[in-house]
Design a protein around this motif. Structure first.
Motif, PDB file in Angstrom:
ATOM      1  N   TYR A 139       0.865  -1.129   0.119  1.00 33.32           N
ATOM      2  CA  TYR A 139       0.099   0.027   0.101  1.00 33.32           C
ATOM      3  C   TYR A 139       0.883   1.218  -0.017  1.00 33.32           C
ATOM      4  O   TYR A 139       1.991   1.137   0.320  1.00 33.32           O
ATOM      5  N   PHE A 140       0.367   2.455  -0.355  1.00 34.89           N
ATOM      6  CA  PHE A 140       0.844   3.704  -0.202  1.00 34.89           C
ATOM      7  C   PHE A 140      -0.269   4.681   0.572  1.00 34.89           C
ATOM      8  O   PHE A 140      -1.245   4.327   0.168  1.00 34.89           O
ATOM      9  N   ILE A 141       0.256   5.711   0.832  1.00 34.34           N
ATOM     10  CA  ILE A 141      -0.582   6.864   1.344  1.00 34.34           C
ATOM     11  C   ILE A 141      -0.547   7.907   0.359  1.00 34.34           C
ATOM     12  O   ILE A 141       0.350   8.336  -0.183  1.00 34.34           O
ATOM     13  N   ASP A 142      -1.940   8.245   0.049  1.00 31.48           N
ATOM     14  CA  ASP A 142      -2.050   9.249  -1.038  1.00 31.48           C
ATOM     15  C   ASP A 142      -2.188  10.756  -0.339  1.00 31.48           C
ATOM     16  O   ASP A 142      -3.175  10.934   0.320  1.00 31.48           O
ATOM     17  N   THR A 143      -1.372  11.584  -0.689  1.00 27.42           N
ATOM     18  CA  THR A 143      -1.368  12.564   0.154  1.00 27.42           C
ATOM     19  C   THR A 143      -1.866  14.043  -0.965  1.00 27.42           C
ATOM     20  O   THR A 143      -1.934  15.012  -0.712  1.00 27.42           O
ATOM     21  N   THR A 144      -2.447  13.625  -2.042  1.00 25.59           N
ATOM     22  CA  THR A 144      -2.869  14.418  -2.785  1.00 25.59           C
ATOM     23  C   THR A 144      -4.416  15.111  -2.591  1.00 25.59           C
ATOM     24  O   THR A 144      -5.435  14.595  -3.278  1.00 25.59           O
ATOM     25  N   GLY A 145      -4.456  15.653  -1.481  1.00 21.02           N
ATOM     26  CA  GLY A 145      -5.784  16.385  -1.171  1.00 21.02           C
ATOM     27  C   GLY A 145      -6.552  15.487   0.211  1.00 21.02           C
ATOM     28  O   GLY A 145      -7.501  15.587   0.160  1.00 21.02           O
TER      29      GLY A 145
END
Length: 581
Positions: free
Chosen positions: A323-329
């Motif tokens: 998984y990855f953390i989405d920091t786009t908003g």
């Protein structure tokens, strides 16, 4: 209801708690003379750092047929111990107490790249002279196999890992509550803070209390000190009770964020929280919701190109994958509206928690969901073949993933092997390559040669024959790999160091003496090269379990420092892996 934010950042230097360098009575360490003077401690950049749990004999008295487990239990949650406190039969108590474990001391070993021992640093603990209850200290849980991952901070000045604020020999701490998150359905009534530890190149420790992971354990931590951020990213699991779960169990699972404390433990205020950093739910994949909070039972952790990655590799719920953390908003707009995607090129590292809607916790968990399955990786529920653990990026297009194996200890006396482990095709070290045309990662091959999956090995001083409690051999066998680290060499190869997982007839396989192994792989290869194989650099002694591996504090990113003193060549001769003083 909106969750409260983190405390203001702090930026004070590491403190100097009591510690000791330790020389252990093993042949592997016999050539090192260690001192207890902190001024003599200096980790050399470019070396390895290895974490291990060390069982402390006579740390606890357990009387079979008398001692009630867990400690201070309340009916109907009490069981009676079946084994005394002698290693390793003490872990047969896991057969009646699913939360069983004993806190143990933590040793950090500095090693040369070929595994030769340099020095050992003992993390402060209550078994050391002068370490009273109000002194800085930290322990791990023997036999919690997922603990003590090591990670360099983002500026490479320190190494971080997680443990507990508890004395040596305490029982069932890894499944205890945290002080701020009491689950009345947890059969383990004790309360202990989880801790994040930092150690710098001069062997100085600093600890930070957290309330995350109540009912379970923190597993990995990375310190982001860029531009004064002063925050830890941590991965782990929460919960050891039934439904409904307290809000703090739901918010305290998976990915967490914590501010670095600015004082010794005795002077640190209650940290509050937990503070969730990332959240995923299988409903993002179109699946029906399962137990809230258990989709984020995370293990491995890394940061690459300003993106936080983690793995899930066990548990009865969710998807075992990367998984990855989405920091786009903060999830809106999302990089992966259907739960699968790729990080945005403009991604930045987070410095605050998710600000979630508390009224939806019980039904939806922490929302908004801001985590994605990395495109190309598995999305199947409750996999019986995928068990990812450690992860390491060689570059933007090459990702190595350790698979720890299925943990199934089926033993065949005729072939003298653990057959389920031996038959695995995905356990070991998986190489994934990014396909820019498809916009997804694809598995190139799995490295297994030299691991001898499913083949028992003997450990000096460890029992032979069968464990009477399980009817299976004490001798462990490698089942796969857990934590890893690596470096890119100037000859176009990569060298990767890994901690093995095991299967055995022990009462708890996490208590097995395991191994540190190493392999060199051709970076550009997309099909399995001939002749590549793992070599064993170290096997844990009886009473030890190896847990994490990283480079020492002060080491660069492993690319510009691909050392010219020997490149750990593919023929694996010892001299090829030796750096020169």
């Amino acid at each position: 209801m909106i969750a409260k934010g983190l405390r203001p950042p702090v930026g004070l230097p590491l403190s100097r708690p009591v510690f000791a360098l330790t020389l252990l009575a093993s042949t592997a360490l016999a050539s090192s003379l260690a001192h207890a003077d902190g001024d003599d401690v200096h980790f050399r950049p470019g070396h390895l750092l290895l974490s291990r749990a060390v069982f402390v004999n006579n740390a606890v008295t357990i009387t079979p047929g008398v001692t009630q487990l867990p400690p201070n239990c309340v009916s109907p949650n009490c069981v009676t111990a079946t084994a005394d406190g002698t290693y390793p039969t003490v872990f047969n108590n896991d057969g009646v107490d699913g939360s069983f474990g004993l806190t143990a001391k933590i040793l950090l070993d500095e090693l040369r790249l070929d595994g030769r021992h340099v020095q050992s640093l003992e993390v402060p603990n209550s078994a050391q002279r002068g370490v009273s209850q109000n002194k800085d200290q930290m322990v791990t849980s023997f036999s919690s196999k997922s603990e003590l991952a090591l990670n360099l901070s983002l500026d490479h000045r320190s190494v971080t890992f997680m443990g507990y604020l508890a004395p040596i020999g305490a029982l069932d701490v890894s499944n205890s509550n945290t002080p701020d998150v009491i689950d009345p359905t947890n059969p383990v009534p004790g309360t202990y803070y989880r801790l994040v530890a930092e150690v710098d190149e001069n062997g100085r420790f600093h600890f930070t209390k957290v309330n995350g992971y109540s009912g379970n354990n923190g597993r990995a931590a990375i310190f982001n000190d860029r531009h004064g951020a002063g925050v830890f990213y941590t991965a782990g699991n929460a919960g050891n009770g039934g439904n409904p779960q307290p809000a703090g169990v739901i918010t305290g699972a998976g990915m967490q964020i914590a501010r670095e404390a600015d004082a010794p433990l005795a002077r640190q205020a209650d940290p509050g929280g937990p503070f969730p950093l990332g959240s995923f739910n299988i409903t993002e994949l179109g699946q029906k919701a399962d137990k809230i909070g258990k989709d984020t039972n995370f293990r491995g952790l890394t940061v690459f190109n300003n993106v936080i990655y983690t793995t899930k590799g066990s548990g009865g719920n969710g998807v075992n994958t990367v998984y990855f953390i989405d920091t786009t908003g903060n999830g809106s707009p999302k990089a992966c509206p259907n739960g699968v995607g790729l990080p945005a090129p403009s991604a930045s590292l987070p410095t605050t928690q998710i600000f979630y809607d508390g009224s939806k916790l019980a039904t939806q968990g922490v929302t908004p969901y801001n985590m994605c399955v990395l495109s190309g990786f598995p999305t199947a529920l409750k996999s019986t073949t995928s068990f990812p653990f450690g992860i390491w990026f060689a570059d933007a297009n090459t990702l190595y993933v350790a698979d720890e194996g299925n943990g199934t200890a089926t033993f065949d006396p005729a072939s003298n092997s653990y057959t389920a482990a031996k038959a695995q095709t995905s356990a070991g070290l998986q190489k994934w390559v990014f396909d820019s045309t498809a916009g997804a990662w694809k598995q190139a091959y799995t490295l297994q040669a030299g691991l001898d999956l499913g083949v028992p090995y003997t450990v000096q001083g460890y029992p032979t024959g069968n464990n009477a409690a399980t009817g299976k051999p004490w001798s462990p066998a490698t089942d796969g790999l857990r934590n890893i680290t690596g470096r890119v060499n100037r000859d176009g190869s990569v060298s990767i160091w890994a901690i093995t997982s095991t299967v055995s007839g022990s009462g708890d396989q996490g208590a097995d003496p395991n191994k540190l192994v190493m392999i060199t792989d051709k970076l550009s290869a997309t099909t399995l090269p001939a002749g590549e194989h793992f070599v064993t650099l170290r096997t844990a002694n009886s009473g030890e379990a190896l847990r994490g591996v990283s480079f020492t504090p002060g080491t660069g990113d492993g690319r510009e420092e691909a050392h010219d003193r020997g490149s750990c060549g593919r023929d694996h001769r010892a001299d090829d892996c030796r750096d020169i003083d």
